[in-house]
Design a protein around this motif. Structure first.
Motif, PDB file in Angstrom:
ATOM      1  N   PHE A   8       0.806  -1.067  -0.010  1.00  0.00           N
ATOM      2  CA  PHE A   8      -0.089  -0.106   0.025  1.00  0.00           C
ATOM      3  C   PHE A   8       0.975   1.393  -0.064  1.00  0.00           C
ATOM      4  O   PHE A   8       1.040   2.105  -0.929  1.00  0.00           O
ATOM      5  N   SER A  39       3.027  -0.172  -5.671  1.00  0.00           N
ATOM      6  CA  SER A  39       2.346   0.409  -4.490  1.00  0.00           C
ATOM      7  C   SER A  39       1.747   1.746  -4.928  1.00  0.00           C
ATOM      8  O   SER A  39       2.221   2.210  -6.120  1.00  0.00           O
ATOM      9  N   LEU A  40       1.025   2.511  -4.275  1.00  0.00           N
ATOM     10  CA  LEU A  40       0.292   3.622  -4.555  1.00  0.00           C
ATOM     11  C   LEU A  40       0.755   4.713  -4.309  1.00  0.00           C
ATOM     12  O   LEU A  40       1.183   5.170  -2.766  1.00  0.00           O
ATOM     13  N   THR A  74      -9.892   5.151  -1.814  1.00  0.00           N
ATOM     14  CA  THR A  74      -8.573   4.783  -2.032  1.00  0.00           C
ATOM     15  C   THR A  74      -8.686   3.384  -2.538  1.00  0.00           C
ATOM     16  O   THR A  74      -7.608   3.230  -3.716  1.00  0.00           O
ATOM     17  N   ASP A  77      -8.759   4.285  -6.221  1.00  0.00           N
ATOM     18  CA  ASP A  77      -7.827   4.819  -6.739  1.00  0.00           C
ATOM     19  C   ASP A  77      -6.612   3.740  -7.126  1.00  0.00           C
ATOM     20  O   ASP A  77      -5.992   3.799  -8.035  1.00  0.00           O
ATOM     21  N   TYR A  78      -6.554   3.043  -6.220  1.00  0.00           N
ATOM     22  CA  TYR A  78      -5.717   1.662  -6.233  1.00  0.00           C
ATOM     23  C   TYR A  78      -5.967   0.880  -7.564  1.00  0.00           C
ATOM     24  O   TYR A  78      -5.072   0.414  -8.325  1.00  0.00           O
ATOM     25  N   TRP A  81      -4.903   3.065 -10.630  1.00  0.00           N
ATOM     26  CA  TRP A  81      -3.571   3.232 -10.645  1.00  0.00           C
ATOM     27  C   TRP A  81      -2.721   1.698 -11.226  1.00  0.00           C
ATOM     28  O   TRP A  81      -1.878   1.758 -12.047  1.00  0.00           O
ATOM     29  N   THR A  82      -3.535   0.717 -10.774  1.00  0.00           N
ATOM     30  CA  THR A  82      -3.104  -0.641 -11.322  1.00  0.00           C
ATOM     31  C   THR A  82      -3.155  -0.764 -12.635  1.00  0.00           C
ATOM     32  O   THR A  82      -2.501  -1.431 -13.498  1.00  0.00           O
ATOM     33  N   PRO A 100      -4.428  -3.567  -1.737  1.00  0.00           N
ATOM     34  CA  PRO A 100      -3.839  -3.964  -2.789  1.00  0.00           C
ATOM     35  C   PRO A 100      -4.216  -5.562  -2.954  1.00  0.00           C
ATOM     36  O   PRO A 100      -4.336  -6.105  -4.015  1.00  0.00           O
ATOM     37  N   VAL A 103      -7.671  -5.545  -4.486  1.00  0.00           N
ATOM     38  CA  VAL A 103      -7.827  -5.037  -5.773  1.00  0.00           C
ATOM     39  C   VAL A 103      -7.123  -5.834  -6.748  1.00  0.00           C
ATOM     40  O   VAL A 103      -7.555  -6.312  -8.116  1.00  0.00           O
TER      41      VAL A 103
END
Length: 380
Positions: A8, A39-40, A74, A77-78, A81-82, A100, A103
């Motif tokens: 994370f 990671s984020l 969040t 968002d993860y 981003w992934t 994570p 996700v």
């Protein structure tokens, strides 16, 4: 076998996970097991709008709660981003935080997923007065244990005490394996030294859960008993100003140094004498193992993973949480008996080298990863 370690926080952030995972990556790469970190970044906020899929509970019942909404954002968002940054697939994903983990399983359902649960976020939030026990946020966060159990191919945790804590939230707690954290010994270089005045050190995030208010009251009593010392506090956090004011009110201004955040405190620790941290809860307490590898005497509270690391009177001293008088007595014992202090420190170093070596963690993780080695080959 290509492995992704999904974090994370970015690996440069302080904490037990960040102080261990990059060294695990280095060791596995040397062994010919390609490993990458993901990671984020902190700058990614409010980008994701993807649907969240939960299997074991209805997330809609928590809608409108600002703390839970922030957590779920969040999560989105993860995902965003992934999708943006992941350009390849992996043979196995090892996650170190619920976001994570969930996700990665949502986006890569066919990739084996191992999850290490390092701490209880809900308990820390309760101790830090951010949420109420039994409240909506507490129920949401504890629901994630069941979700992880349903979706992860293997769950690990870092101490027997934390496994006991999680067990009521799991269907099959007996399936969870305990792999305590491990540390690269080359990072720690004990130094022979003689301090004219005893030097205490503590390293932590400055939040109520760490019990530093109890430590300051214990130090105030130690000063009243006529003992000279200096307490070095490494770390930063929301209650720093409150702790500084408490130190002044307890007449400890000349005995305490607040350093703020430090990236590599293990380079600093060997020059001190006693590591002390009266946490109210710890799943593992990596900093105790790190202090032991620096050859410091240990004083901690009889909670969680700390009590698994410290055998009271053998390689350190344990005191009850919330007990400033008992903590003062323990510190006084070590201040006034340098031979005992040295023997405890040596025993702590011996145990840490054996029980918390990085080589042991690598061996245990290789065994876990090998269970999934028959998975389909990585596709670029």
């Amino acid at each position: 076998m290509n492995i992704l370690q999904a974090l994370f926080f970015p690996p440069e952030q302080p904490g037990g996970v960040s102080s261990m995972i990059p060294y695990i990556q280095e060791r596995f790469n040397k062994l010919g097991w390609p490993m990458e970190l993901f990671s984020l970044p902190k700058r990614v906020r409010g980008k994701g709008h993807e649907e969240l899929l939960f299997q074991t509970f209805d997330v809609s019942e928590f809608a409108g709660n600002p703390i839970i909404d922030k957590y779920l954002q969040t999560f989105r968002d993860y995902i965003w981003w992934t999708k943006l940054r992941m350009g390849k697939s992996y043979d196995l994903i090892h996650a170190h935080h619920p976001i994570p983990a969930l996700v990665m399983k949502q986006l890569y359902p066919d990739t084996p997923l191992v999850m290490t649960i390092h701490s209880s976020y809900e308990r820390e939030l309760i101790l830090n007065a951010k949420i109420s026990e039994g409240g909506q946020e507490h129920r949401f966060l504890t629901s994630l244990y069941g979700e992880l159990e349903a979706k992860c191919d293997r769950i690990l945790t870092v101490s027997n005490s934390f496994l006991h804590y999680m067990s009521p939230y799991l269907q099959q707690p007996q399936a969870v394996a305990v792999i305590p954290n491990g540390f690269d010994e080359k990072r720690f270089k004990p130094i022979s030294h003689e301090n004219e005045v005893i030097q205490f050190i503590t390293v932590c995030r400055l939040v109520p859960a760490k019990g530093l208010d109890v430590l300051l009251h214990a130090c105030a009593e130690l000063k009243r008993r006529g003992h000279a010392f200096v307490l070095h506090i490494i770390g930063d956090g929301p209650i720093r100003t409150e702790l500084e004011q408490l130190a002044i009110s307890l007449d400890l201004y000349d005995e305490i140094i607040f350093y703020g955040y430090m990236l590599h405190p293990e380079e600093f620790m060997p020059f001190f004498d006693i590591f002390v941290l009266p946490s109210r809860a710890e799943a593992f307490g990596s900093v105790f193992a790190e202090a032991a590898l620096c050859w410091l005497a240990l004083v901690g509270t009889d909670v969680g993973g700390i009590s698994e690391q410290i055998d009271d009177g053998v390689n350190g001293l344990l005191v009850p949480p919330e007990n400033a008088a008992a903590l003062c007595d323990a510190l006084e014992t070590l201040v006034t008996d340098p031979t005992y202090r040295y023997n405890l420190a040596r025993a702590a170093w011996n145990k840490a080298k054996k029980a918390y070596s990085l080589s042991r963690v690598i061996s245990q993780l290789k065994q876990v990863y090998s269970e999934f080695q028959a998975a389909s080959p990585t596709k670029e």
